[in-house]
Design a protein around this motif. Structure first.
Motif, short mmCIF file in Angstrom:
data_model
loop_
_atom_site.label_atom_id
_atom_site.label_comp_id
_atom_site.label_asym_id
_atom_site.label_seq_id
_atom_site.Cartn_x
_atom_site.Cartn_y
_atom_site.Cartn_z
N LEU A 148 0.83 -1.20 0.00
CA LEU A 148 0.00 0.00 0.00
C LEU A 148 0.87 1.25 0.00
O LEU A 148 0.58 2.22 -0.72
N ALA A 149 1.95 1.22 0.77
CA ALA A 149 2.85 2.37 0.83
C ALA A 149 3.53 2.60 -0.53
O ALA A 149 3.67 3.74 -0.99
N GLU A 150 3.94 1.50 -1.16
CA GLU A 150 4.58 1.62 -2.49
C GLU A 150 3.62 2.17 -3.52
O GLU A 150 3.97 3.06 -4.32
N ASP A 151 2.39 1.63 -3.53
CA ASP A 151 1.37 2.10 -4.48
C ASP A 151 1.02 3.57 -4.23
O ASP A 151 0.85 4.35 -5.18
N SER A 152 0.91 3.93 -2.96
CA SER A 152 0.57 5.31 -2.61
C SER A 152 1.67 6.27 -3.02
O SER A 152 1.40 7.38 -3.49
N LEU A 153 2.92 5.83 -2.84
CA LEU A 153 4.05 6.67 -3.24
C LEU A 153 4.05 6.87 -4.76
O LEU A 153 4.27 7.99 -5.25
N ALA A 154 3.79 5.79 -5.50
CA ALA A 154 3.75 5.88 -6.96
C ALA A 154 2.63 6.82 -7.40
O ALA A 154 2.80 7.62 -8.32
N ALA A 155 1.49 6.70 -6.74
CA ALA A 155 0.36 7.58 -7.06
C ALA A 155 0.69 9.03 -6.76
O ALA A 155 0.30 9.94 -7.50
N SER A 156 1.43 9.25 -5.69
CA SER A 156 1.83 10.61 -5.31
C SER A 156 2.77 11.20 -6.36
O SER A 156 2.62 12.37 -6.76
N VAL A 157 3.72 10.40 -6.82
CA VAL A 157 4.67 10.86 -7.84
C VAL A 157 3.93 11.18 -9.14
O VAL A 157 4.19 12.20 -9.80
N ALA A 158 2.98 10.28 -9.51
CA ALA A 158 2.21 10.49 -10.73
C ALA A 158 1.36 11.76 -10.63
O ALA A 158 1.24 12.52 -11.61
N ALA A 159 0.79 11.99 -9.45
CA ALA A 159 -0.03 13.19 -9.26
C ALA A 159 0.80 14.45 -9.37
O ALA A 159 0.37 15.46 -9.96
N LYS A 160 2.01 14.42 -8.84
CA LYS A 160 2.90 15.58 -8.94
C LYS A 160 3.28 15.84 -10.40
O LYS A 160 3.37 16.98 -10.85
N GLN A 161 3.50 14.73 -11.15
CA GLN A 161 3.84 14.87 -12.56
C GLN A 161 2.67 15.47 -13.34
O GLN A 161 2.87 16.29 -14.26
N GLU A 162 1.45 15.09 -12.97
CA GLU A 162 0.26 15.66 -13.60
C GLU A 162 0.20 17.17 -13.37
O GLU A 162 -0.16 17.93 -14.26
N VAL A 163 0.55 17.58 -12.17
CA VAL A 163 0.56 19.01 -11.86
C VAL A 163 1.59 19.73 -12.74
O VAL A 163 1.30 20.78 -13.33
N THR A 164 2.79 19.14 -12.85
CA THR A 164 3.85 19.75 -13.66
C THR A 164 3.43 19.84 -15.13
O THR A 164 3.62 20.88 -15.79
N THR A 165 2.83 18.76 -15.64
CA THR A 165 2.38 18.74 -17.03
C THR A 165 1.29 19.78 -17.28
O THR A 165 1.32 20.50 -18.29
N THR A 166 0.36 19.86 -16.35
CA THR A 166 -0.73 20.83 -16.49
C THR A 166 -0.21 22.26 -16.42
O THR A 166 -0.68 23.15 -17.14
N GLU A 167 0.75 22.49 -15.55
CA GLU A 167 1.36 23.83 -15.46
C GLU A 167 2.02 24.21 -16.78
O GLU A 167 1.90 25.36 -17.23
N THR A 168 2.71 23.24 -17.38
CA THR A 168 3.36 23.49 -18.68
C THR A 168 2.32 23.79 -19.75
O THR A 168 2.48 24.73 -20.56
N ASP A 169 1.25 22.99 -19.76
CA ASP A 169 0.18 23.19 -20.75
C ASP A 169 -0.48 24.56 -20.56
O ASP A 169 -0.82 25.24 -21.54
N LEU A 170 -0.67 24.95 -19.31
CA LEU A 170 -1.31 26.24 -19.03
C LEU A 170 -0.41 27.39 -19.51
O LEU A 170 -0.91 28.36 -20.12
N LYS A 171 0.87 27.26 -19.24
CA LYS A 171 1.81 28.31 -19.68
C LYS A 171 1.80 28.44 -21.20
O LYS A 171 1.80 29.55 -21.76
N LYS A 172 1.77 27.30 -21.89
CA LYS A 172 1.74 27.30 -23.35
C LYS A 172 0.44 27.93 -23.86
O LYS A 172 0.45 28.73 -24.81
#
Length: 390
Positions: free
Chosen positions: A139-163
């Protein structure tokens, strides 16, 4: 001298019981001769047994400490007499002491049972803790992976918004540059329509005062110059418009008609030019609107992604805490079982000591009855002196 209240003299609880003990008369024979009792082997003294019982009672649970203290301190007074010779108060205290002693035994037996049950379930408990370690680790491993993916989504969305914001700026610049000429022409068109309707027509129809007509003629001449009207036509305009419509001659009417025709030609040309530019303007406006909508949509998405990322980070932290707790619980299993085994041994030893010691002594004293009277032996009479001859 101290002004302290005088307290009444208190009689010790034990002294009260002692005063209630029945008095005994010395045994005598019918003949009044002195008797002797056979010697009886003595066991542990009552005082020693009561001390042992009192010590054991200190461990009683579920009773007010003062009550236990009161009863334990008066055991000798209550149990010192034989069962059938006790006053009802003594019997009452003895009964309370019996309940306390029984509760101590029950308490120790409960601890033994609890420890035995814990040891009986040891294998099951260990397996459960091992399973919990594996489950919480995943559960901890899956949650950590989900956290990393969520952060990446934020970064991607920020890039898309800037563009998208850059694209919006570009579209707005293109719109401003492309619409610049049309905006000027719209301004001219508006000014021309206003001059025709508010100045020329009223002057043509003689609906204005003289001063207003003079001012209107000046505005028409200025506008005519901006629109490249014939100079001779503009020069003849004041003379024609300052006359009443009925007073105007043929030339005056020609001048007025020509000015009106020129004004309408210019207006028609502006309308035509604006109509030709309209599709391109609409396309640019549509692009700006589309870019603006994309920016707003990405702002909403970014807000959602940031919240999801925050929740995912919190979930990962919580899962990590559970995983550590499960690992800690598994590590503590061995020492816990060892401590339980020791507690079981200690409880059994305690029960054995209590049963064979304090409880046995209490039972003996509680049920101690007066022994049967022992046979009395008369003291031997002195031998009579032999009779002498007279």
């Amino acid at each position: 001298a101290h002004n302290c209240p005088v307290r009444p003299q208190q009689i010790p609880f034990s002294q009260t019981f002692e005063s209630m003990a029945p008095t005994k008369r010395p045994a005598t024979t019918a003949a009044g001769a002195k008797t002797k009792k056979a010697k009886v082997a003595k066991g542990p003294s009552v005082a020693k047994q009561c001390k042992e019982i009192s010590s054991a009672m200190k461990g009683a649970e579920g009773y007010p400490p003062l009550v236990v203290k009161m009863i334990s301190e008066n055991l000798a007074v209550c149990l010192g007499d034989y069962k059938e010779e006790r006053h009802e108060f003594q019997a009452s205290v003895a009964s309370m002491a019996e309940k306390i002693m029984a509760s101590i035994k029950v308490s120790i037996e409960a601890k033994i049972k609890e420890s035995e049950e814990t040891l009986a379930k040891a294998d099951t408990e260990k397996a459960a803790r091992e399973a919990a370690v594996e489950e919480t680790k995943k559960l901890a491993e899956d949650s950590l992976a989900a956290s990393v993916a969520a952060k990446q989504e934020v970064t991607t969305t920020e890039t898309d918004l800037k563009k998208a914001q850059e694209e919006l700026k570009t579209a707005e610049k293109e719109q401003k540059a492309g619409d610049a000429q049309s905006v000027k022409e719209e301004t001219k068109k508006g000014k021309l329509e206003n001059t025709i309707n508010a100045v020329f027509v009223p002057c043509k129809e003689g609906a204005l005062e003289k001063a207003a007509i003079t001012k209107g003629i000046s505005e028409l001449q200025k506008l005519g110059k901006e629109l490249d009207f014939d100079t001779a036509l503009l020069t003849s305009l004041p003379s024609a418009l300052q006359k009443d419509p009925a007073s105007r001659g043929t030339f005056d009417n020609v001048v007025v008609t020509n000015v009106e025709d020129e004004l309408q030609k210019r207006l028609a040309k502006l309308k035509e030019t604006l109509a030709e530019a309209a599709p391109a303007r609409e396309e640019r406006a549509s692009k700006v609107a589309s870019c603006a909508a994309a920016v707003e949509a990405l702002k909403v998405k970014l807000e959602s992604m940031e919240k999801a990322s925050k929740d995912a980070v919190a979930a990962a932290k919580e899962a990590e805490g559970k995983s550590k707790a499960a690992a800690k619980a598994l590590k503590a299993f061995g020492p816990e079982i060892k401590a339980t085994g020791k507690a079981l041994k200690d409880a059994k030893d305690s029960l054995e000591d209590f049963t064979s010691g304090a409880l046995t002594s209490f039972t003996e004293l509680l049920n101690r009855t007066k022994p049967l009277p022992e046979p009395e032996v008369l003291a031997e009479a002195a031998p009579e002196a032999p009779a002498t001859a007279s």
